[in-house]
Design a protein around this motif. Structure first.
Motif, PDB file in Angstrom:
ATOM      1  N   ASP A 255      -5.559  -2.723  -6.848  1.00  0.00           N
ATOM      2  CA  ASP A 255      -5.060  -3.510  -5.722  1.00  0.00           C
ATOM      3  C   ASP A 255      -5.709  -4.885  -5.766  1.00  0.00           C
ATOM      4  OD1 ASP A 255      -3.667  -4.148  -3.444  1.00  0.00           O
ATOM      5  OD2 ASP A 255      -5.092  -3.218  -2.067  1.00  0.00           O
ATOM      6  N   GLU A 256      -5.045  -5.884  -5.241  1.00  0.00           N
ATOM      7  CA  GLU A 256      -5.563  -7.250  -5.216  1.00  0.00           C
ATOM      8  C   GLU A 256      -6.050  -7.624  -6.614  1.00  0.00           C
ATOM      9  OE1 GLU A 256      -5.132  -8.995  -2.547  1.00  0.00           O
ATOM     10  OE2 GLU A 256      -4.734  -7.416  -1.093  1.00  0.00           O
TER      11      GLU A 256
ATOM     12  N   GLY B  63      -6.967  -8.242   1.489  1.00  0.00           N
ATOM     13  CA  GLY B  63      -6.468  -6.941   1.905  1.00  0.00           C
ATOM     14  C   GLY B  63      -6.716  -6.361   3.273  1.00  0.00           C
TER      15      GLY B  63
ATOM     16  N   THR C 216       0.818  -1.213   0.000  1.00  0.00           N
ATOM     17  CA  THR C 216       0.000   0.000   0.000  1.00  0.00           C
ATOM     18  C   THR C 216       0.856   1.269   0.000  1.00  0.00           C
ATOM     19  OG1 THR C 216      -1.471  -1.282   1.389  1.00  0.00           O
ATOM     20  CG2 THR C 216      -2.032   1.023   1.073  1.00  0.00           C
TER      21      THR C 216
END
Ligand code: ADP
Ligand code: MG
Length: 697
Positions: free
Chosen positions: A393-394, A554, A297
Motif C-alpha cells: 500500500d502507498e 493513508g 483498501t
C-alpha cells in the motif's frame, strides 16, 4: 595519499569515528556517498538593511549594536531570551528560543551582523532567532551560494562543507578518482557537463548557471540508472506462468453483498481485472492507481480474500506502523462481521522478540494466513508457508527495490514461485510519465470517488489569516470535530524560517483555550509513540494534531474536518493534495486551509490550482504545466517521487530523453560487456550491491 571512492570517510582530515557516526545517520559512509550527498538548498546572504526599512515576514541582515541586557521568559518547555539592537535608523527586538547561553554571550555595545526573519507588530520589529556574524564572517559569505545540507543533531554545515571540499580538491588533482560514468556520445548529444564539473557545481556553485548545468547532468544520470534498473525488472517480470492459480469463491461474493455500500463502477472494473489476473494464466504484476479516498483498501481486502479462500497466504505491507495497524483493524473487523476465513497477524518492528518469534513460527507453519505489517514483512527471518499474493500500500513510500524484495521473499528458495504482486498508489501521475516510470507493471486506474462525498472547501490565505484560521478550528472542535495542522519542519533551526511542529504546538496552546487538547506528531518520534498518538487522535482524545507530513499516508480519521497546512508554498501540489485527502472522509463538511507564507505570484498561482480542483489527476497535469525548469531554490517540489536530485515533474523532458537513450543502450543485449559502458555498468552494479534504492512509484 591516493583517495578512492570506496574509502570510508574517516580517511579525510577532521573526520574521526564520532563524526563518521553522525554522517552514517545521514546515509554517508564512503567518499562516493559523500560526493553524492547533495545540498538540499543554497544560501545567499542578504545585503545589509536599515532597521527603519525592514519588511514584515522577510529575512534580512542588520548591522546592529546590542543596546540592552538580556531578559528571559518561560513559555511551556521553551525559554525565550530577548534583547535589543540598534542602528542609526532605529531599534529592533531580538528573540532567541531555547538559547539560554545568549545571556552570557550578548554584550552591551557589541556590534554584529544579525541575520534572521523579521516580524512587524505596529511600528516595532522583532528578529527571531538571529544568527550572529562578525564583520569578517559577513564579508566572507557575501555574494556566494553556500550549500545547505540536510543535517542531524551534532553535525554542522561547516563540517560537511569542509569534508566535501577536501574530496573535490583531491578529485581535481587525482584524475582517476572520479571516472566519467556516461559515455561521450551521451554527453555530447544531451549537452551535459562532465562528472567532476557536475559534482563541484552541485556542492559549490559560483553562480546559478553553474548550478543549473550541474543539476541537469546529475538528474539525467539518475534517471538513466533508474530506467536501466526498471528495464531489468521488466525483462524478468514478463509473462511468468501463474504458480498460484485461483478459482472464484463464494466468499468474495458474500463479502461484496454484505458490504454497506456498492463498489463504484471504477472499483468494480478494477476488481474484475484483479480477479482475472489471479485466476488467469500469468502471475499478476499490477499497479492500482487511485486518488486519495477512492477506496483502494476494499480492493486489497477482496484480493486477499480470494487468495486465502483458495488456501493460500496473502500479505499486505504498509509504509508506517500507524497505517499497518489501521489495515489490521479494518481487516479484523471484516473477518468478524462477515465470517471470513482470515487468520490475521500484525507484524511490525515494535513487537517484542518473543512475539516476533511466535509470529514467525505460525507464519511458517501456515496457522496465520493473512499477514499485515510494515517492512518487517521483508526481513530475513520471515519464511512464508505458501504466500501467493503480496500487496504494497502507498507504494510511492517504498523503493522500487523494496517492492522487488517483497515478491522475492514469497518465493523463498524457489525462484519460480514468485507470488502475485499488487501495488497501490495514490500518486496521480500524468499518463505520459506513468508509461515510462511504471515500465514493468500493468496499470489500473480508479478515477471516481464513492458517491455522496461532500467536496472539501478550500482556501488559500496569507499568514495574516493565521489567527482567524485558529479561531475557525476552535469552532469546529467545539462542534465535536478534529483538526490537523501540518508544518514542514520538526524543530526550530538556524537556517530556516519555515514553521516547525515543536514551536507551533506551543504557540497554538498559548493561543487557544486550555480545554482544547493539542498534541504533536513527527517523524523523529519512536514508532510506539507515534502509534499511541495516532490512536489517541483516532479515539478523539486529541482535538488538534500538529504534525509533519508523517500523517500524509493513508490514515483514515473520518471525524477530522480541518486540514491546515503551513508554508503550503513549500510543498508540491501532489503532496498537498495527499495531505488534503486526510479530511473529507466522513459525513461532515470538511475544509482545507493552505497557508501561503510567500508573496510570490507564482506560488499563489500554483496554490490556486488546489483551490479550484479536488481532482488529483488534473492537479498533477497542472503541476507539470506550471513548473518550468530553472526553479532551483527552495524545498524540493514534488515531494512524492523523491529522486535524489531529479524531479519527475520539473525534469519531465529529461526523463523522456533518458528513456529514449535507455532504449538505445539496451537494444544491444550485450551492452554491459562493452568498454564504453564499463563505468555505467559498474555504477549500476554498485547501486544494486549497496542496496541504494530508487523511489517507489
Ligand atoms: P484510499 O483509496 O485513499 O486508500 P480507503 O480505501 O481508505 O481510500 O477508503 C476511504 C473510505 O471510503 C473508507 O472509509 C471506505 O470504507 C469507504 N469506501 C470505499 N469504497 C466505497 C464505496 N464504493 N462507497 C462508499 N464508501 C466507500
Ligand atoms: Mg489507502
Amino acid at each position: 595519499m591516493e583517495l578512492c571512492l570506496e574509502d570510508k570517510i574517516t580517511v579525510l582530515k577532521g573526520i574521526g569515528d564520532k563524526t563518521a557516526a553522525l554522517f552514517r545517520r545521514m546515509g554517508v559512509e564512503t567518499v562516493e556517498e559523500l560526493l553524492r550527498f547533495y545540498p538540499r538548498d543554497y544560501d545567499r546572504i542578504e545585503e545589509v538593511s536599515r532597521i527603519a526599512e525592514l519588511k514584515d515576514n522577510s529575512r534580512a541582515v542588520v548591522r546592529g549594536t546590542i543596546c540592552s541586557g538580556v531578559s528571559e521568559r518561560k513559555a511551556g518547555r521553551l525559554t525565550i531570551s530577548f534583547a535589543q539592537a540598534a542602528d542609526e535608523s532605529g531599534k529592533m527586538q531580538l528573540s532567541f528560543f531555547n538559547m539560554p547561553y545568549m545571556k552570557k554571550m550578548l554584550k552591551k555595545g557589541a556590534v554584529y551582523y544579525l541575520r534572521g526573519k523579521v516580524h512587524q507588530r505596529g511600528n516595532s520589529f522583532t528578529m527571531e532567532q538571529p544568527v550572529l556574524l562578525s564583520p569578517a564572517e559577513y564579508e566572507k559569505q557575501r555574494g556566494k551560494l553556500l550549500p545547505v545540507y540536510p543535517l542531524t543533531t551534532g553535525l554542522s554545515q561547516k563540517t560537511v562543507r569542509k569534508a566535501v571540499t577536501q574530496v573535490l580538491e583531491a578529485a581535481g588533482k587525482q584524475k582517476n578518482l572520479l571516472p566519467e560514468v556516461l559515455p561521450a556520445w551521451i554527453l555530447a548529444e544531451q549537452k551535459l557537463c562532465g562528472v567532476l564539473e557536475a559534482l563541484s557545481g552541485i556542492h559549490f556553485p559560483d553562480k546559478q548557471e553553474e548550478l543549473i548545468q550541474a543539476k541537469k547532468r546529475l538528474a539525467f544520470e539518475e534517471f538513466l540508472v533508474f530506467l536501466l534498473l526498471v528495464r531489468k525488472m521488466k525483462d524478468s517480470a514478463q509473462a511468468v506462468p501463474n504458480r498460484f492459480p485461483m478459482l472464484e469463491t463464494a466468499d468474495t461474493r458474500r463479502f461484496l453483498e454484505g458490504l454497506p455500500f456498492r463498489l463504484t463502477e471504477d472499483q468494480a472494473s478494477v476488481w474484475q481485472e484483479i480477479s482475472a489476473d489471479l485466476t488467469g494464466e500469468y502471475t499478476m504484476n499490477r499497479l492500482i492507481q487511485g486518488d486519495v479516498g477512492s477506496g483502494k483498501t476494499i480492493l486489497a481486502a477482496l484480493a486477499l480474500l480470494l487468495a486465502v479462500s483458495n488456501g493460500y497466504q496473502g500479505a499486505m505491507m504498509a509504509p508506517t506502523e500507524v497505517l499497518a495497524l489501521q489495515h489490521f483493524q479494518t481487516l479484523n473487523g471484516y473477518t468478524d462481521k462477515y465470517h471470513l476465513p482470515f487468520r490475521p497477524v500484525l507484524l511490525t518492528g515494535s513487537l517484542s522478540a518473543k512475539e516476533k518469534r511466535e509470529a514467525y513460527e505460525r507464519i511458517e507453519n501456515g496457522s496465520y494466513n493473512l499477514i499485515i505489517g510494515t517492512h518487517a514483512l521483508i526481513q530475513e527471518k520471515v519464511t512464508y508457508h505458501n504466500l501467493a499474493l503480496v500487496i504494497t500500500d502507498e507504494q510511492h513510500r517504498f523503493g522500487v527495490r523494496q517492492r522487488e524484495s517483497f515478491s522475492r521473499k514469497g518465493a523463498g528458495e524457489d525462484d519460480s514461485l514468485i507470488p502475485h504482486v499488487m501495488v497501490m498508489s495514490a500518486t496521480p501521475i500524468p499518463r505520459t510519465l506513468a508509461m515510462i516510470l511504471y515500465g514493468d507493471l500493468h496499470v489500473s486506474v480508479i478515477k471516481q470517488l464513492p458517491a455522496g462525498r461532500q467536496s472539501i472547501k478550500n482556501c488559500v490565505v496569507g499568514t495574516d489569516w493565521r489567527e482567524r484560521s485558529w479561531k475557525f478550528i476552535e469552532k469546529e472542535v467545539q462542534a465535536g470535530r478534529q483538526s490537523f495542522v501540518v508544518c514542514p519542519m520538526i524543530e526550530p533551526s538556524e537556517e530556516s524560517d519555515l514553521e516547525n511542529v515543536e514551536e507551533y504546538t506551543e504557540k497554538l496552546r498559548m493561543a487557544l483555550p486550555d480545554t482544547l487538547h493539542i498534541d504533536m506528531l513527527h517523524g523523529k518520534m519512536k514508532p510506539a509513540e507515534k502509534n499511541r498518538l495516532m490512536d489517541a487522535f483516532e479515539r478523539g482524545m486529541i482535538d488538534i494534531l500538529v504534525s509533519t507530513t508523517v500523517i500524509e499516508v493513508g490514515v483514515n480519521i473520518p471525524n477530522a474536518t480541518v486540514m491546515m497546512i503551513e508554508n503550503a508554498e513549500r510543498f508540491g501540489l501532489a503532496q498537498l493534495h495527499q495531505l488534503r485527502g486526510r479530511v473529507g472522509r466522513g459525513d461532515h463538511q470538511s475544509y482545507c486551509i493552505f497557508m501561503n507564507g510567500s508573496d510570490s505570484d507564482k506560488a499563489k498561482e500554483r496554490l490556486e490550482v488546489l483551490n479550484h480542483s479536488n481532482d488529483g489527476f488534473y492537479i498533477a497535469e497542472q503541476d507539470l504545466k506550471l513548473r518550468g525548469p530553472g526553479d532551483m531554490f527552495g524545498v524540493r517540489q514534488s515531494g512524492i517521487l523523491n529522486f535524489k536530485i531529479a524531479d519527475i515533474y520539473q525534469d519531465a523532458d529529461m526523463l523522456m530523453s533518458a528513456d529514449k537513450i535507455c532504449g538505445r543502450i539496451t537494444a544491444d543485449t550485450d551492452w554491459q560487456e562493452r568498454e564504453e559502458y564499463r563505468e555505467l555498468s559498474l555504477l549500476l552494479f554498485r547501486s544494486v550491491r549497496n542496496n541504494i534504492d530508487f523511489p517507489g512509484i
